[in-house]
Structure formats: structure tokens, C-alpha cells
Design a protein around this motif. Sequence first.
Motif, short mmCIF file in Angstrom:
data_model
loop_
_atom_site.label_atom_id
_atom_site.label_comp_id
_atom_site.label_asym_id
_atom_site.label_seq_id
_atom_site.Cartn_x
_atom_site.Cartn_y
_atom_site.Cartn_z
N LEU A 55 0.86 -1.18 0.00
CA LEU A 55 0.00 0.00 0.00
C LEU A 55 0.89 1.23 0.00
CD1 LEU A 55 -2.96 1.10 0.30
CD2 LEU A 55 -2.51 1.21 2.76
N HIS A 56 0.74 2.07 -1.02
CA HIS A 56 1.52 3.31 -1.13
C HIS A 56 3.03 3.03 -1.02
CE1 HIS A 56 -2.35 5.10 -0.89
NE2 HIS A 56 -2.46 5.01 0.43
N GLY A 57 3.46 1.95 -1.65
CA GLY A 57 4.89 1.65 -1.70
C GLY A 57 5.45 0.96 -0.48
N ARG A 58 4.61 0.62 0.51
CA ARG A 58 5.08 -0.08 1.70
C ARG A 58 4.19 -1.30 1.96
NH1 ARG A 58 6.48 4.73 6.11
NH2 ARG A 58 8.02 5.83 4.82
N PHE A 59 4.78 -2.30 2.60
CA PHE A 59 4.02 -3.51 2.87
C PHE A 59 3.26 -3.39 4.20
CE2 PHE A 59 7.08 -5.53 -0.10
CZ PHE A 59 6.14 -6.05 -0.97
N VAL A 60 2.04 -3.94 4.18
CA VAL A 60 1.19 -4.04 5.37
C VAL A 60 1.05 -5.52 5.71
CG1 VAL A 60 -1.09 -3.59 6.34
CG2 VAL A 60 -0.07 -1.95 4.72
N GLY A 61 1.46 -5.91 6.90
CA GLY A 61 1.41 -7.32 7.28
C GLY A 61 0.01 -7.76 7.63
N VAL A 62 -0.45 -8.85 7.01
CA VAL A 62 -1.81 -9.32 7.23
C VAL A 62 -1.87 -10.71 7.86
CG1 VAL A 62 -2.75 -7.91 5.36
CG2 VAL A 62 -1.98 -10.23 4.86
N ASN A 63 -0.73 -11.31 8.15
CA ASN A 63 -0.73 -12.62 8.80
C ASN A 63 -1.08 -12.43 10.27
OD1 ASN A 63 -0.06 -15.09 10.05
ND2 ASN A 63 1.49 -15.54 8.52
N THR A 64 -2.21 -13.01 10.70
CA THR A 64 -2.69 -12.77 12.06
C THR A 64 -1.96 -13.61 13.11
OG1 THR A 64 -4.46 -14.38 11.72
CG2 THR A 64 -4.97 -12.06 11.28
N LEU A 65 -1.04 -14.49 12.69
CA LEU A 65 -0.20 -15.20 13.66
C LEU A 65 1.01 -14.36 14.07
CD1 LEU A 65 -0.16 -18.84 12.21
CD2 LEU A 65 -1.61 -17.89 14.02
N THR A 66 1.32 -13.34 13.29
CA THR A 66 2.51 -12.53 13.57
C THR A 66 2.47 -11.84 14.93
OG1 THR A 66 2.88 -12.21 11.20
CG2 THR A 66 3.96 -10.66 12.69
N PRO A 67 1.36 -11.24 15.37
CA PRO A 67 1.35 -10.61 16.70
C PRO A 67 1.73 -11.57 17.83
CG PRO A 67 -0.53 -9.86 15.44
CD PRO A 67 0.09 -10.98 14.65
N ASN A 68 1.24 -12.81 17.77
CA ASN A 68 1.58 -13.79 18.80
C ASN A 68 3.07 -14.10 18.80
OD1 ASN A 68 -1.23 -14.10 17.76
ND2 ASN A 68 -1.41 -15.49 19.49
N ARG A 69 3.62 -14.28 17.59
CA ARG A 69 5.06 -14.56 17.48
C ARG A 69 5.87 -13.35 17.95
NH1 ARG A 69 6.45 -15.36 11.74
NH2 ARG A 69 8.42 -16.17 12.54
N MET A 70 5.40 -12.16 17.63
CA MET A 70 6.13 -10.95 18.02
C MET A 70 6.08 -10.74 19.54
SD MET A 70 8.06 -8.52 16.97
CE MET A 70 7.80 -8.24 15.20
N LEU A 71 4.95 -11.03 20.16
CA LEU A 71 4.86 -10.87 21.61
C LEU A 71 5.88 -11.77 22.30
CD1 LEU A 71 3.27 -9.55 23.98
CD2 LEU A 71 1.97 -11.68 24.07
N ARG A 72 5.98 -13.02 21.87
CA ARG A 72 6.97 -13.92 22.48
C ARG A 72 8.38 -13.40 22.24
NH1 ARG A 72 7.86 -19.21 24.24
NH2 ARG A 72 5.69 -19.86 23.97
N ARG A 73 8.65 -12.92 21.02
CA ARG A 73 9.99 -12.40 20.73
C ARG A 73 10.28 -11.17 21.58
NH1 ARG A 73 14.94 -13.70 20.03
NH2 ARG A 73 16.11 -12.39 18.58
#
Length: 242
Positions: free
Chosen positions: A83-101
Motif C-alpha cells: 500500500l503506497h509503496g510499503r508492505f502491510v502485514g496481514v498474517n494474524t499469527l505474527t502478533p503472537n510470534r512478536m509478543l513472544r519475541r
Amino acid sequence: MAGMPCSIPHPGPCCRARLIARHKRFTVEAEALDGPDAGRIVLAHTNNTGSMLGLLRPGVTALLSPAASPARTLRHTLEALELHGRFVGVNTLTPNRMLRRAWETRALPELDDYDTFRAEAKTGDSRLDARLDGPRGTLWVECKNVTLVEDEVACFPDAVTGRGQKHLRELMALAATGARVALFFLVQRTDGRCFGPADVVDPVYADLFYEALDRGVEAWPCVAQVDETGVSLADRLRVVRS
């Protein structure tokens, strides 16, 4: 963010694709632009059951990761849309993985002093995304993926969410027992300057969100930067009240 740099890779090397359409709830059709399927029409799995409002435009560039199992019917997973030259992350598992990280790297000060991290932790008849325990007691966290920005306000949800409303009620019930509870909103785009519930999309959720804040539920909206290699945790957004 405090602590070490916090990032996670996509679940495998991504290929670029040109989005054609979304079919039903869990499938998108796209033309692979590079990688082993370059030039072919592929069907990719999407775990995002929201509307992905403003993102699902035919012709936009998508990032597809390979399925963990080569035997899976859909051999790709939708990770992000441009979107407008930048990526928007849509994988809904990513927040869980990011919280652990973030817990592992001490990237969020709210997670300090917790020694253990348990995903999909049971509470009553439900499960929440994470339970952390340590000298400060127990912390319950529910994770949400944010892909909608309107007038520089990052918003959740992008569709009416009975499940999200249920989570807010569960978090308020836990807070009433004296437990520490929080919502971790991973805003997988960088054009939002603050965060608030999408009251135009789901007014019930918005009312419950503000009630939850008043009842002691914490809200942590955090920006994520998304590229072909993965997702990195960036700035914290302030919560606005209507």
C-alpha cells in the motif's frame, strides 16, 4: 522500544505476487512474479478473516511465504500486501510470534520480571494468547493484528468482531479478580500516528474497549515495519479516546 532489537523472519523465503482476487474466506488468487512459480497463477492461504479494508485491491503486490508442509493443498501463505509503496502485514499469527519475541528480547518493558511464557493459555472455558508468570504475579495478554489506518489513526477491528468483543469481556472479568491483563495490538503498517478502536466499523467493540481501559485492562499498540525478510517492532502509539 527498550531492550534488544526485536524482529522475526517470515516463515520462509517470500515471493512477490500480483493479487488477483480473494476467494471465500481463507484463499487469495495471485500471479507469482518471482520464485519457482514465477508466471503462474497460485492460490494462497490467508488466516486473516477480517475484511482487510483498503488492502485487497486487484493488481497490488503481495508477499507469499511457502507452506511449512509441501503436502499442504495451498502451498503459499499471504504475509503482506503493498500500500503506497510499503508492505502491510496481514498474517494474524505474527502478533503472537512478536509478543513472544518481545518477551525474549526484553523489547517491551511491560514484560520485564516475567520468567515464563505460555501460549494459548486456558482460563475458565476460554484460551487467551499468552500467560506470563514471574515475581510480579500473572499477566494475561490477548494479541490483535491491526491493518486499518484512517486519518492517521490506527484502528481495530476492520470488521465486526463478536470474538473480539468476547475477549474484551473475558479480560475485564480477569481484571476484576485483581489479575494483570493487557491487549497487544501489532500495527503492521507505519502510517498511523495514534491508536483507537474503529467505532464506525464496530461500535460495540469500541464501547467495550474504552470500558476495558477504565476497568484496568492495559492497551499496548505497537508499530511494526514489514519487508520481504520479516517484521520488526518499532514505535509505541498513544491511545486516543473519543
